[in-house]
Design an enzyme around this catalytic site. Structure first.
Site, PDB file in Angstrom:
ATOM      1  N   LYS A 116       0.972  -1.314  -0.308  1.00 37.67           N
ATOM      2  CA  LYS A 116      -0.362   0.060   0.332  1.00 37.67           C
ATOM      3  C   LYS A 116       0.840   1.580   0.275  1.00 37.67           C
ATOM      4  CE  LYS A 116      -3.570  -3.005  -0.072  1.00 37.67           C
ATOM      5  NZ  LYS A 116      -3.913  -3.474  -1.448  1.00 37.67           N
ATOM      6  N   GLU A 200      -2.547   7.755   7.392  1.00 42.43           N
ATOM      7  CA  GLU A 200      -3.346   8.574   6.742  1.00 42.43           C
ATOM      8  C   GLU A 200      -4.385   9.624   7.733  1.00 42.43           C
ATOM      9  OE1 GLU A 200      -6.143   6.394   4.447  1.00 42.43           O
ATOM     10  OE2 GLU A 200      -4.069   5.709   2.879  1.00 42.43           O
ATOM     11  N   HIS A 235     -15.996  -4.827   6.536  1.00 47.53           N
ATOM     12  CA  HIS A 235     -14.957  -5.251   5.747  1.00 47.53           C
ATOM     13  C   HIS A 235     -16.014  -5.900   4.137  1.00 47.53           C
ATOM     14  CE1 HIS A 235     -13.014  -1.938   7.396  1.00 47.53           C
ATOM     15  NE2 HIS A 235     -12.591  -2.462   7.740  1.00 47.53           N
ATOM     16  N   ARG A 291      -7.829  -7.770  -9.733  1.00 49.30           N
ATOM     17  CA  ARG A 291      -8.873  -9.274  -9.999  1.00 49.30           C
ATOM     18  C   ARG A 291      -9.867  -8.794 -10.826  1.00 49.30           C
ATOM     19  NH1 ARG A 291      -9.119  -8.365  -4.466  1.00 49.30           N
ATOM     20  NH2 ARG A 291     -11.618  -8.181  -3.836  1.00 49.30           N
TER      21      ARG A 291
END
Ligand code: MV4
Length: 492
Positions: A116, A200, A235, A291
């Protein structure tokens, strides 16, 4: 085009991929674990290979066994589906090393987006807006405090090797930050073997909007619109729709152009998804999924594309036979993920045998599923039973169709989240399109389930009576065959 493709996956997605192969006249090879001997995906393929015991690390994640099956069957290419090995750069590289085409992006693109921090750096360099925060690892509490001061609280600490929400924790004040930093590093270390984290600015009530992109191997990249995936729990996405209720043609053009830039800047090829966080008119790159995604059918329904066929064409070296201006969005599509889980018991998984199964159909309804009556949902794999995908000319029409289809869906033997979906389709905030990643809690959806179930009860019971008749038919036909067997034995 390929003559033979191996599908390194199971369940509905393996069948979805093989359906595209069959339409393109490509022979199919499936792999299956000992738990999946009788699974539909193993039966659908032209050839099937046992690759190991039920636990995924010994079967669907077993690179050697899968490559071995590919070589034995002389498959020219491997489609990884989603999950399992689909975002494993080593698997992609090993396929290429064995002269087998990996139907997905180059392993370098998977590696870049897998880190990331690296992805954030690459996106900043390409001019893609990223969430304010660090583009280097955060090594000390002092550094973290400095960075957090810069972006303002709350902040989120994320594992660089994480993704999909695993390994992220929020700090709401400078007092909380040291402990959150330490615990996220520890989680990152144990979950990914890499304690690298970054920081972040944390958005409290964002929408999750992702863009589907397609890129050929000759440098052309387009986007085929967005998907709104805000309705999720821990999630796990539960409902997705396209278009996003927050979208305008102007915003789509801006975000789509950024998504294309994100993909082309890293030399991306094949299908991929660029995830954004969208909050108060601003959007920021979050991550890229390298993907095909679970929710791809809603894009198919509104664009008329077959994304798996596009993947196969791209991987075989063909040009994208279309440009950005060719992409049109028609109507509104929604997907409900039908899972074997109990929404009234904190969504606990409910594996087991499906004793009755009748799926809906009719106008605007598509079901992608890997199950059937008598099938046992194994505790070894995820609990998704099917994807109910609906389409309407507008959002109102698709919601009505989803309600109608949910009320026709009969699954017995396992507890499902169908009542949850019914409750969402009746919820005022949902109907207004007022969505965020906290939608389920904020609207107390679970509390409204019992009333919604009650409202459908009488109709459902009438539908269910047909299964009593089915059972009589089965009983009569087995009595008849027993009689015939007996007569044959008598006759010698
Ligand atoms: C965030 C965020 C708020 N602020 N990052 C979760 C999944 C992963 N892709 C990143 N995620 C989030 N990152 C900042 N700076 C909120 C989420 C998030 C989320 C994102 C997408 C879909 C559902 C979500 C649910 C909770 C939190």
């Amino acid at each position: 085009m390929f003559n033979k493709v191996l599908v390194a996956n199971r369940g509905e997605i393996a069948i979805r991929v093989m359906r595209a192969c069959r339409e393109l006249d490509i022979a199919t090879v499936s792999v299956y674990s000992e738990a999946d001997r009788n699974a539909l995906h193993a039966k659908y393929a032209d050839e099937a290979y046992l690759i190991g015991p039920p636990p995924a690390p010994q079967s669907y994640l077993n690179i050697e066994a899968i490559l071995d099956a590919a070589e034995k069957s002389r498959a020219e290419a491997i489609h990884p589906g989603y999950g399992f090995l689909s975002e494993n750069p080593r698997f992609a590289a090993e396929c290429e090393r064995h002269g087998i085409k990996f139907i997905g992006p180059p392993s370098t693109a998977i590696t870049k987006m897998g880190s990331k921090i690296e992805a954030r750096r690459a996106m900043r360099k390409a001019g893609v807006p990223i969430v304010p925060g660090s583009t280097d690892r955060v090594g000390s509490v002092e550094e973290a405090l400095d960075l957090a001061m810069g972006v303002g609280y709350p902040v989120v600490i994320k594992a660089s090797a994480g993704g999909g929400g695993i390994g992220m924790r929020v700090a709401r004040s400078k007092e909380e930050l040291p402990a959150v930093l330490e615990s996220t590093q520890a989680v990152a270390k144990s979950a990914f073997g890499d304690s690298t984290v970054f920081i972040e600015k944390y958005f409290e009530r964002p929408r999750h909007i992702e863009f589907q992109i397609l890129a050929d191997e000759h440098g052309r990249t387009i986007h085929v619109g967005e998907r709104e995936c805000s309705i999720q729990r821990r999630h796990q996405k539960l409902i997705e729709e396209m278009p996003s209720p927050a979208m305008t043609p102007e915003l789509r053009e801006r975000m789509g152009a950024i998504a294309v830039k994100a993909a082309s800047s890293i030399g991306y090829a094949n299908a991929g998804t660029v995830e954004f966080i969208y909050s108060q008119g601003e959007f920021y790159f979050l991550e890229m999924n390298t993907r095909l995604q679970v929710e791809h059918p809603i894009t198919e329904r509104t664009t008329g594309l077959d994304l798996v066929k596009e993947q196969l064409r791209i991987a075989s070296g063909e040009d994208l036979g279309m440009e950005q201006a060719d992409i049109r969005i028609d109507g509104w599509a929604m997907e409900c993920r039908i899972n074997a889980e109990d929404p009234l018991n904190d969504f606990a998984p409910s594996p087991g045998k499906i004793t009755k199964y009748r799926s809906p159909g009719g106008p605007g309804i598509r079901i992608d599923s890997g199950v059937r009556m008598g099938y046992t949902i194994s505790p070894y794999y995820d609990s998704m039973i099917s994807k109910l995908v609906g389409w309407g000319r507008n959002r109102q029409e698709v919601i009505a169709r989803m309600r109608r289809a949910l009320s026709e869906y009969i699954i017995r033997g396992v507890t499902t989240n169908i009542p949850f979906h019914k409750a969402v389709m009746r919820n005022g905030a949902f109907i207004r399109g007022d969505l965020s990643t906290h939608f389920i809690q904020e609207n107390e959806i679970v509390a409204t389930i019992p009333a919604v179930v009650e409202a459908d009860r009488a109709r459902e019971e009438r539908l269910e009576e047909i299964f009593q008749d089915d059972r009589k038919v089965v009983a009569i036909s087995s009595a008849v065959s027993a009689y015939i067997d007996q007569e044959k034995r008598k006759a010698g």
